[in-house]
Design a protein around this motif. Structure first.
Motif, PDB file in Angstrom:
ATOM      1  N   GLY A  16       0.862  -1.066  -0.041  1.00 39.17           N
ATOM      2  CA  GLY A  16      -0.076   0.054  -0.068  1.00 39.17           C
ATOM      3  C   GLY A  16       0.859   1.235  -0.022  1.00 39.17           C
ATOM      4  O   GLY A  16       1.972   1.225   0.479  1.00 39.17           O
ATOM      5  N   THR A  17       0.313   2.371  -0.644  1.00 39.20           N
ATOM      6  CA  THR A  17       0.902   3.539  -0.433  1.00 39.20           C
ATOM      7  C   THR A  17      -0.102   4.557  -0.615  1.00 39.20           C
ATOM      8  O   THR A  17      -1.375   4.479  -0.177  1.00 39.20           O
TER       9      THR A  17
ATOM     10  N   ASP B 274      -1.474  -0.101  -5.294  1.00 36.89           N
ATOM     11  CA  ASP B 274      -2.759  -0.742  -4.308  1.00 36.89           C
ATOM     12  C   ASP B 274      -3.866  -1.668  -5.246  1.00 36.89           C
ATOM     13  O   ASP B 274      -4.731  -2.063  -4.422  1.00 36.89           O
TER      14      ASP B 274
ATOM     15  N   SER C  85      -6.487  -4.021   3.641  1.00 31.81           N
ATOM     16  CA  SER C  85      -7.259  -3.099   2.921  1.00 31.81           C
ATOM     17  C   SER C  85      -7.265  -1.872   3.520  1.00 31.81           C
ATOM     18  O   SER C  85      -6.374  -1.436   4.304  1.00 31.81           O
TER      19      SER C  85
ATOM     20  N   TYR D 234      -9.337   6.542  -3.671  1.00 36.23           N
ATOM     21  CA  TYR D 234      -8.612   5.854  -2.786  1.00 36.23           C
ATOM     22  C   TYR D 234      -9.344   4.767  -2.292  1.00 36.23           C
ATOM     23  O   TYR D 234      -9.170   3.602  -2.159  1.00 36.23           O
TER      24      TYR D 234
ATOM     25  N   LYS E 247      -9.448   0.338  -3.390  1.00 33.36           N
ATOM     26  CA  LYS E 247      -9.181  -0.354  -2.353  1.00 33.36           C
ATOM     27  C   LYS E 247     -10.340  -1.339  -2.425  1.00 33.36           C
ATOM     28  O   LYS E 247     -10.098  -2.576  -2.515  1.00 33.36           O
TER      29      LYS E 247
END
Length: 226
Positions: free
Chosen positions: A79-80, A95, A118, A130, A134
């Motif tokens: 993740g970022t 992601d 997540s 975002y 996810k």
């Protein structure tokens, strides 16, 4: 009769907050009577300090996974942020694309169980980019047909990124400063959660029998194993 080899665990994202916590959590099982699977950390670049076997992979090249030993289960803690990635496209490459590449390679190699980190608010129909990415990643992993898929949706992670050599996330830092003093007053689903809690919840839930897909929100992660 010879012992049956213990299936391997793939861990993607071992350099992050939850990934490092997972390394520790999985390692705490060593020395127990029940055989514990060895861990293979999948990395983009060398990290000699990690206390497990590592393998270099290219998340943009699925073929780079072909020579890896087959896993029985996989933990994905990649993740970022959009700010760190630099663009929405670069964020999605990590992601969504990288997450799916790892999960698909593990499934094709025979993995039966998968755990995914997540985020709170993940929803493939969300208007927030975002959260939508996810949610799309979650849906893509569900479609792979693992016998058991556990999805953790933690709230704000309360950990020290600087100790791992990670760049600071200023928004996260400010939120933690505001929320830590009143954490006990915040509903469990929203209060900050430590990476260790997330890692423990994922490990315990994945080891259990249950539904093919189980989603753990932050409130559930706070109490798994208590």
């Amino acid at each position: 009769m010879p012992d049956t080899p213990t299936p391997l665990i793939w861990l993607a994202g071992a350099s992050g907050l939850v990934g490092r916590a997972l390394l520790w959590e999985l390692g705490q099982q060593r020395g127990q009577e029940r055989p514990v699977p060895p861990v293979l950390a999948l990395l983009r670049r060398p990290a000699p300090s990690l206390p497990v076997q590592t393998a270099l992979v290219d998340y943009a090249q699925p073929a780079s996974f072909a020579a890896l030993p087959a896993p029985g289960q996989v933990f994905i803690a990649l993740g970022t942020t959009i700010a760190q990635a630099g663009s929405q496209a670069a964020f999605r490459a990590v992601d969504f694309d990288a997450v799916l590449t790892v999960a698909r390679a593990a499934r094709q190699a025979g993995a039966r169980r998968c755990a995914l980190v997540s985020a709170l608010g993940a929803d493939p129909r969300s208007s927030v980019f975002y959260n939508r990415v996810k949610g799309e990643a979650e849906a893509a992993l569900v479609a792979l047909g693992f016998e058991r898929l556990v999805i953790a949706r933690p709230s704000l992670l309360d950990g020290e990124r600087a100790s791992l050599g990670q760049p600071a996330r200023r928004g996260e830092q400010w939120a933690l400063r505001l929320m830590r003093p009143v954490a006990g007053l915040i509903p469990a689903a929203w209060r900050p959660i430590t990476p260790e809690r997330v890692a423990r919840g994922l490990r315990l839930a994945l080891a259990q029998e249950g539904a093919a897909v189980q989603v753990l929100d932050s409130a559930a992660l706070q109490t798994v194993g208590d």
